[in-house]
Write an enzyme that holds these catalytic residues in place. Structure first.
Site, PDB file in Angstrom:
ATOM      1  CD  GLU A   1       7.464  -5.284  -1.692  1.00 15.55           C
ATOM      2  OE1 GLU A   1       7.673  -4.260  -2.534  1.00 15.55           O
ATOM      3  OE2 GLU A   1       8.021  -6.477  -1.765  1.00 15.55           O
ATOM      4  N   GLY A  56       0.737  -1.090  -0.185  1.00 21.83           N
ATOM      5  CA  GLY A  56       0.093  -0.022   0.020  1.00 21.83           C
ATOM      6  C   GLY A  56       0.701   1.283  -0.251  1.00 21.83           C
ATOM      7  CB  SER A  57      -0.032   4.619   0.698  1.00 21.96           C
ATOM      8  OG  SER A  57      -0.465   4.588   2.213  1.00 21.96           O
ATOM      9  CB  CYS A  92       3.806  -0.248  -6.634  1.00 21.66           C
ATOM     10  SG  CYS A  92       4.092  -1.792  -7.283  1.00 21.66           S
ATOM     11  N   GLY A  99       2.335   2.251   5.334  1.00 22.00           N
ATOM     12  CA  GLY A  99       3.471   1.433   6.201  1.00 22.00           C
ATOM     13  C   GLY A  99       4.106   2.257   7.405  1.00 22.00           C
TER      14      GLY A  99
END
Length: 509
Positions: free
Chosen positions: A264, A242-243, A298, A247
């Protein structure tokens, strides 16, 4: 598109979704407060009840109990479950891909490619089940053997994002299962139906091969559901995609209980184009990497760093290709760019474009909304913006199809510009000069987890470990030795002598 036509199209898509779910063996969910919308029209395909906190606790408990048995099943036998899952994915590739298109807005080719990634990682994991190797090291003590062994880790919590609603789950789950772990999956609340379909297929595979279907659990909902998963000490590893903002929340919470994280996160990927580059090849790679999936990968190319001697010819090629890209309903043949996921994606793109122009940027082409799909659907033309410098907005990741182009004169300066962002996922260099290629791949070259020569920043293969550095999180999924993230290592010493020598020559008598 009129409101009446939009509503009729949404009804047709809703009926098609129900048919696909039934074909995949998933019972359409009971209505609830978690909507599943399609970005094709912005309408609602279905709704389902979100998981409660009690549901999350029960799912983790079931996965934890299943782990006690699953860890003792030999790894090649565990692979039978993944092998059957791969067969079911192959059998239902078209239906699952269409469901991905309906729920995430990907064009048909990209949706089928995502399901193919699932099949590929299953095949990788099947082979891996016979290669979970440890090492034997020479002991300094006579009559001793020193070695390491790898053991199943425990419950793996998988948090996935909307843009790859099924592939990232498969990357984690296929490896986790052959490593002897069980899985609790929290998908994006934007794509709950594809998750339901995958969960159903895996459960079916488990029952058909005689494995415990409780090895996989599905929880659905918003942030509070994910938070409960992240905080539970029974979850040995949290793999979150995700963003960067997400994170920053997940990592300290898991660390506080001494759990493991595999992150990630964001990417702000760039390509450097040198004077020797094949410009036709570079342009094709750039257009796919920057415009594919409507810029919602991404690994999307967001920055283009071009030598001043070739910037004109290259941008002419890219702009010409952009103007020819067909933007529209991803179910229609010939469409190459589908919709943004929702209004937030569109508003974020427009805000970034305004900031870029305020910073002295020049809009070469694109950026405008494509009308005719209803007020709740957000289709845009990919934007190419020429920037005088790498300003604050360029250093940020905007999850939309904006490509910022800048120039350079010296390769060292280009690499410094390339590395001058907080993210470190994917990167590319286009050149026909071997020295330039090696310079980019050297320790003081690209600082990303993925560094490519003469291909774009997207389209990673499952055989190589996927992930990045800096604010991208440092995690690695999919191929290579990424399986080690899902296992624990034990160092073993066996004394087969009748003596008891101590290490480092210590005497204690």
């Amino acid at each position: 598109m009129t409101q009446a036509l939009t509503e009729r199209t949404t009804r047709e898509l809703r009926d098609r979704t129900e048919m696909l779910l039934r074909g995949l063996g998933a019972v359409p969910p009971e209505p609830g407060s978690l909507p599943a919308r399609t970005p094709i029209t912005g309408g609602e395909l279905a709704s389902l009840p979100p998981s409660s906190i009690i549901d999350v606790d029960l799912a983790i408990g079931a996965a934890d109990r299943a782990f006690r048995e699953w860890r003792s099943v030999p790894a090649p036998q565990r692979a039978a479950l993944v092998r059957r899952l791969a067969a079911l994915l192959t059998e239902h590739q078209d239906e699952l891909a269409e469901l991905v298109t309906l729920e995430a807005g990907k064009i048909t080719a990209e949706a089928r490619g995502e399901v193919q990634e699932m099949i590929d990682i299953c095949e990788f994991a099947i082979g891996l089940s016979r290669q979970l190797y440890g090492r034997t090291m020479p002991s300094e003590r006579p009559g001793h053997r020193l070695m390491e062994t790898w053991h199943p880790l425990g419950v793996v919590g998988v948090i996935s994002a909307f843009n790859f609603p099924v592939a990232v789950w498969a990357w984690n789950t296929a490896l986790a299962l052959v490593c002897g772990d069980t899985v609790v999956w929290k998908p994006s609340e934007t794509t709950p139906l594809t998750a339901l379909a995958c969960h159903t297929l895996l459960r079916r595979a488990a029952m058909e091969v005689g494995a415990d279907p409780e090895v996989h659990q599905l929880i659905q909902g918003a942030a509070e559901v994910g938070t409960r998963l992240v905080d539970d000490p029974r979850v040995a590893l949290v793999s979150a995609t995700g963003s960067v903002r997400m994170g920053r929340t997940v990592a300290p919470r898991v660390a506080a209980r001494f759990g493991r994280c595999l992150l990630e996160l964001g990417g702000n990927n760039a390509a450097i184009v040198t004077p020797s580059a094949d410009l036709d090849l570079a342009a094709r790679a750039i257009v796919f990497a920057a415009a594919g999936t409507a810029g919602q990968r991404c690994t999307t190319m967001r920055r283009l760093i071009v030598h001043t001697s070739v910037v004109g010819p290259l941008l002419d090629r890219v702009a010409a290709a952009y103007r020819q890209l067909r933007v529209g309903n991803p179910l229609d043949e010939g469409v190459l760019v589908g919709p943004l996921i929702n209004s937030q994606g569109y508003l974020g793109m427009q805000s970034a474009l305004r900031r870029a122009l305020e910073d002295g940027g020049e809009l070469v082409c694109g950026g405008e909304r494509v009308e005719g799909f209803g007020e709740d659907a957000f289709y845009v033309r990919p934007a190419l913006v020429r920037m005088p410098a790498q300003t604050a907005v360029v250093r940020e990741e905007t999850f939309a199809p904006i490509l910022y182009a800048m120039t350079y004169n010296d390769l060292d300066a280009a690499i410094e510009l390339h590395n001058g962002v907080p993210q470190g996922l994917s990167s590319s260099l286009f050149t026909q000069d071997q020295r330039e290629a090696e310079r980019f791949l050297a320790a003081d070259g690209s600082d990303c987890g993925i560094a490519n020569i003469n291909i774009g920043t997207s389209g990673a293969e499952i055989g190589g470990a996927f992930g990045g550095e800096k604010e991208t999180g440092g995690g690695r999924e999919s191929g290579s030795d990424s399986w080690k993230a899902y296992m624990r290592r034990a160092t073993n010493t066996v004394n087969y002598s009748t003596e008891l020598p101590l290490a480092q020559g210590i005497r204690f008598e």
